[in-house]
Design a protein around this motif. Structure first.
Motif, PDB file in Angstrom:
ATOM      1  N   PRO A   1      19.539  42.545 -18.933  1.00  0.00           N
ATOM      2  CA  PRO A   1      18.466  43.535 -18.946  1.00  0.00           C
ATOM      3  C   PRO A   1      18.393  44.302 -20.276  1.00  0.00           C
ATOM      4  O   PRO A   1      17.307  44.647 -20.727  1.00  0.00           O
ATOM      5  CB  PRO A   1      18.831  44.470 -17.786  1.00  0.00           C
ATOM      6  N   LEU A   2      19.539  44.521 -20.917  1.00  0.00           N
ATOM      7  CA  LEU A   2      19.535  45.209 -22.202  1.00  0.00           C
ATOM      8  C   LEU A   2      18.831  44.370 -23.270  1.00  0.00           C
ATOM      9  O   LEU A   2      18.054  44.888 -24.068  1.00  0.00           O
ATOM     10  CB  LEU A   2      20.958  45.561 -22.636  1.00  0.00           C
ATOM     11  N   GLU A   3      19.073  43.070 -23.274  1.00  0.00           N
ATOM     12  CA  GLU A   3      18.363  42.203 -24.214  1.00  0.00           C
ATOM     13  C   GLU A   3      16.861  42.197 -23.924  1.00  0.00           C
ATOM     14  O   GLU A   3      16.057  42.178 -24.858  1.00  0.00           O
ATOM     15  CB  GLU A   3      18.911  40.780 -24.150  1.00  0.00           C
ATOM     16  N   ALA A   4      16.490  42.220 -22.652  1.00  0.00           N
ATOM     17  CA  ALA A   4      15.064  42.295 -22.295  1.00  0.00           C
ATOM     18  C   ALA A   4      14.471  43.598 -22.812  1.00  0.00           C
ATOM     19  O   ALA A   4      13.380  43.611 -23.389  1.00  0.00           O
ATOM     20  CB  ALA A   4      14.889  42.176 -20.783  1.00  0.00           C
ATOM     21  N   HIS A   5      15.187  44.688 -22.621  1.00  0.00           N
ATOM     22  CA  HIS A   5      14.738  46.001 -23.099  1.00  0.00           C
ATOM     23  C   HIS A   5      14.488  45.975 -24.610  1.00  0.00           C
ATOM     24  O   HIS A   5      13.443  46.420 -25.089  1.00  0.00           O
ATOM     25  CB  HIS A   5      15.792  47.058 -22.740  1.00  0.00           C
ATOM     26  N   GLU A   6      15.441  45.439 -25.349  1.00  0.00           N
ATOM     27  CA  GLU A   6      15.302  45.381 -26.808  1.00  0.00           C
ATOM     28  C   GLU A   6      14.127  44.491 -27.220  1.00  0.00           C
ATOM     29  O   GLU A   6      13.386  44.818 -28.150  1.00  0.00           O
ATOM     30  CB  GLU A   6      16.609  44.899 -27.436  1.00  0.00           C
ATOM     31  N   MET A   7      13.931  43.394 -26.500  1.00  0.00           N
ATOM     32  CA  MET A   7      12.820  42.503 -26.786  1.00  0.00           C
ATOM     33  C   MET A   7      11.489  43.228 -26.567  1.00  0.00           C
ATOM     34  O   MET A   7      10.561  43.110 -27.369  1.00  0.00           O
ATOM     35  CB  MET A   7      12.916  41.261 -25.893  1.00  0.00           C
ATOM     36  N   LEU A   8      11.405  44.009 -25.491  1.00  0.00           N
ATOM     37  CA  LEU A   8      10.174  44.731 -25.185  1.00  0.00           C
ATOM     38  C   LEU A   8       9.917  45.846 -26.195  1.00  0.00           C
ATOM     39  O   LEU A   8       8.766  46.106 -26.559  1.00  0.00           O
ATOM     40  CB  LEU A   8      10.223  45.286 -23.762  1.00  0.00           C
ATOM     41  N   LEU A   9      10.966  46.501 -26.653  1.00  0.00           N
ATOM     42  CA  LEU A   9      10.811  47.532 -27.683  1.00  0.00           C
ATOM     43  C   LEU A   9      10.225  46.958 -28.964  1.00  0.00           C
ATOM     44  O   LEU A   9       9.428  47.604 -29.642  1.00  0.00           O
ATOM     45  CB  LEU A   9      12.150  48.201 -28.000  1.00  0.00           C
ATOM     46  N   ASN A  10      10.625  45.739 -29.301  1.00  0.00           N
ATOM     47  CA  ASN A  10      10.116  45.081 -30.505  1.00  0.00           C
ATOM     48  C   ASN A  10       8.729  44.486 -30.291  1.00  0.00           C
ATOM     49  O   ASN A  10       8.078  44.091 -31.244  1.00  0.00           O
ATOM     50  CB  ASN A  10      11.086  43.982 -30.958  1.00  0.00           C
ATOM     51  N   GLY A  11       8.292  44.400 -29.041  1.00  0.00           N
ATOM     52  CA  GLY A  11       6.973  43.874 -28.711  1.00  0.00           C
ATOM     53  C   GLY A  11       7.002  42.388 -28.423  1.00  0.00           C
ATOM     54  O   GLY A  11       7.483  41.599 -29.234  1.00  0.00           O
TER      55      GLY A  11
ATOM     56  N   ALA B   1      -0.538  36.445 -34.453  1.00  0.00           N
ATOM     57  CA  ALA B   1       0.843  36.814 -34.765  1.00  0.00           C
ATOM     58  C   ALA B   1       1.207  38.253 -34.419  1.00  0.00           C
ATOM     59  O   ALA B   1       2.381  38.581 -34.370  1.00  0.00           O
ATOM     60  CB  ALA B   1       1.114  36.567 -36.246  1.00  0.00           C
ATOM     61  N   LYS B   2       0.235  39.096 -34.179  1.00  0.00           N
ATOM     62  CA  LYS B   2       0.526  40.506 -33.928  1.00  0.00           C
ATOM     63  C   LYS B   2       1.190  40.685 -32.559  1.00  0.00           C
ATOM     64  O   LYS B   2       0.653  40.256 -31.534  1.00  0.00           O
ATOM     65  CB  LYS B   2      -0.764  41.319 -33.982  1.00  0.00           C
ATOM     66  N   PRO B   3       2.374  41.312 -32.527  1.00  0.00           N
ATOM     67  CA  PRO B   3       3.035  41.517 -31.231  1.00  0.00           C
ATOM     68  C   PRO B   3       2.339  42.604 -30.414  1.00  0.00           C
ATOM     69  O   PRO B   3       1.628  43.456 -30.952  1.00  0.00           O
ATOM     70  CB  PRO B   3       4.455  41.940 -31.611  1.00  0.00           C
ATOM     71  N   LEU B   4       2.567  42.562 -29.107  1.00  0.00           N
ATOM     72  CA  LEU B   4       2.078  43.612 -28.225  1.00  0.00           C
ATOM     73  C   LEU B   4       2.858  44.891 -28.506  1.00  0.00           C
ATOM     74  O   LEU B   4       3.982  44.848 -29.006  1.00  0.00           O
ATOM     75  CB  LEU B   4       2.274  43.209 -26.762  1.00  0.00           C
ATOM     76  N   SER B   5       2.273  46.024 -28.168  1.00  0.00           N
ATOM     77  CA  SER B   5       2.990  47.291 -28.296  1.00  0.00           C
ATOM     78  C   SER B   5       4.122  47.321 -27.272  1.00  0.00           C
ATOM     79  O   SER B   5       4.093  46.557 -26.294  1.00  0.00           O
ATOM     80  CB  SER B   5       2.037  48.468 -28.051  1.00  0.00           C
ATOM     81  N   PRO B   6       5.104  48.193 -27.450  1.00  0.00           N
ATOM     82  CA  PRO B   6       6.150  48.306 -26.426  1.00  0.00           C
ATOM     83  C   PRO B   6       5.576  48.625 -25.041  1.00  0.00           C
ATOM     84  O   PRO B   6       6.039  48.073 -24.043  1.00  0.00           O
ATOM     85  CB  PRO B   6       7.035  49.442 -26.944  1.00  0.00           C
ATOM     86  N   GLU B   7       4.545  49.462 -24.978  1.00  0.00           N
ATOM     87  CA  GLU B   7       3.905  49.794 -23.690  1.00  0.00           C
ATOM     88  C   GLU B   7       3.270  48.557 -23.064  1.00  0.00           C
ATOM     89  O   GLU B   7       3.482  48.250 -21.894  1.00  0.00           O
ATOM     90  CB  GLU B   7       2.848  50.882 -23.902  1.00  0.00           C
ATOM     91  N   GLN B   8       2.485  47.825 -23.852  1.00  0.00           N
ATOM     92  CA  GLN B   8       1.841  46.608 -23.351  1.00  0.00           C
ATOM     93  C   GLN B   8       2.889  45.556 -22.986  1.00  0.00           C
ATOM     94  O   GLN B   8       2.749  44.855 -21.986  1.00  0.00           O
ATOM     95  CB  GLN B   8       0.887  46.047 -24.405  1.00  0.00           C
TER      96      GLN B   8
ATOM     97  N   TRP C   1       5.700  42.480 -18.969  1.00  0.00           N
ATOM     98  CA  TRP C   1       6.979  42.064 -18.392  1.00  0.00           C
ATOM     99  C   TRP C   1       7.041  42.445 -16.916  1.00  0.00           C
ATOM    100  O   TRP C   1       7.460  41.653 -16.068  1.00  0.00           O
ATOM    101  CB  TRP C   1       8.137  42.703 -19.161  1.00  0.00           C
ATOM    102  N   LYS C   2       6.627  43.674 -16.589  1.00  0.00           N
ATOM    103  CA  LYS C   2       6.700  44.139 -15.203  1.00  0.00           C
ATOM    104  C   LYS C   2       5.799  43.304 -14.305  1.00  0.00           C
ATOM    105  O   LYS C   2       6.189  42.945 -13.189  1.00  0.00           O
ATOM    106  CB  LYS C   2       6.333  45.626 -15.117  1.00  0.00           C
ATOM    107  N   LEU C   3       4.591  42.968 -14.762  1.00  0.00           N
ATOM    108  CA  LEU C   3       3.716  42.116 -13.955  1.00  0.00           C
ATOM    109  C   LEU C   3       4.382  40.762 -13.724  1.00  0.00           C
ATOM    110  O   LEU C   3       4.406  40.256 -12.594  1.00  0.00           O
ATOM    111  CB  LEU C   3       2.355  41.927 -14.619  1.00  0.00           C
ATOM    112  N   ALA C   4       4.954  40.186 -14.777  1.00  0.00           N
ATOM    113  CA  ALA C   4       5.643  38.894 -14.632  1.00  0.00           C
ATOM    114  C   ALA C   4       6.846  39.031 -13.696  1.00  0.00           C
ATOM    115  O   ALA C   4       7.116  38.135 -12.889  1.00  0.00           O
ATOM    116  CB  ALA C   4       6.075  38.365 -16.000  1.00  0.00           C
ATOM    117  N   GLU C   5       7.550  40.141 -13.779  1.00  0.00           N
ATOM    118  CA  GLU C   5       8.716  40.378 -12.922  1.00  0.00           C
ATOM    119  C   GLU C   5       8.297  40.469 -11.447  1.00  0.00           C
ATOM    120  O   GLU C   5       8.918  39.842 -10.579  1.00  0.00           O
ATOM    121  CB  GLU C   5       9.394  41.669 -13.372  1.00  0.00           C
ATOM    122  N   VAL C   6       7.236  41.216 -11.174  1.00  0.00           N
ATOM    123  CA  VAL C   6       6.742  41.342  -9.800  1.00  0.00           C
ATOM    124  C   VAL C   6       6.230  39.989  -9.305  1.00  0.00           C
ATOM    125  O   VAL C   6       6.501  39.598  -8.172  1.00  0.00           O
ATOM    126  CB  VAL C   6       5.652  42.440  -9.709  1.00  0.00           C
ATOM    127  N   LEU C   7       5.524  39.268 -10.165  1.00  0.00           N
ATOM    128  CA  LEU C   7       5.010  37.960  -9.781  1.00  0.00           C
ATOM    129  C   LEU C   7       6.156  36.983  -9.496  1.00  0.00           C
ATOM    130  O   LEU C   7       6.108  36.232  -8.516  1.00  0.00           O
ATOM    131  CB  LEU C   7       4.090  37.410 -10.875  1.00  0.00           C
TER     132      LEU C   7
END
Length: 161
Positions: A37-47, A88-95, A100-106
């Protein structure tokens, strides 16, 4: 949750992360599949790469981009189209977090209900255990996400109300 003896994620946690990453097109869309989960968190922070969201959207069987989906992702369809065009533009951390949460729930709903199609249809149907709200509608807020996740746990254990 890590195993206290090895400090490694439990197999169930690894499988959950792999299922979510797969819905986002891993390994081709992500630099690497998070192992914790920590690696997922860091990945999401980077977008997340915008192509991860694109993969999720292109592989939906039943869900369509409507107002509920827009709120769940936190992005309009037009913004999504611009992201796809830019490439090439990454999503924002919020997006990234919402995607991720939608994919997790799905992924969780697919595991419980037996198929991705059934899980997507479940997200779009009013649920008695959610006071007749559609689960996808509740994904617009952290409190709603928590309600959906708790409801999935109840479904998993056979408690519907």
């Amino acid at each position: 949750m890590p195993n206290p003896r090895t400090d490694q994620p439990e197999p169930v946690e690894k499988a959950r992360l792999a299922a979510v990453a797969s819905l986002l097109g891993a390994p081709s869309t992500l630099r690497k599949v998070p192992r914790s989960p920590l690696e997922a968190h860091e990945m999401l922070l980077n977008g997340l790469p915008s192509r991860a969201l694109s993969h999720l959207v292109q592989n939906l069987l039943f869900l369509r981009w409507d107002d509920s989906f827009t709120k769940a992702i936190g992005m309009s369809h037009r913004t999504y189209q611009r992201h796809v065009a830019a490439g090439a533009k990454p999503l924002s951390p919020e997006q990234s977090g919402r995607t991720w949460k939608l994919a997790e729930v799905l992924a969780k709903a697919t595991s419980i209900l037996g198929s991705k199609q059934e899980a997507e249809q479940w997200l779009e149907r009013p649920a008695m255990g959610l006071n007749q709200h559609k689960p996808i509608e509740l994904l617009a807020t952290p409190a709603g996400v928590e309600l959906v996740e708790e409801f999935l746990v109840r479904l998993e254990h056979g408690v519907y109300a």
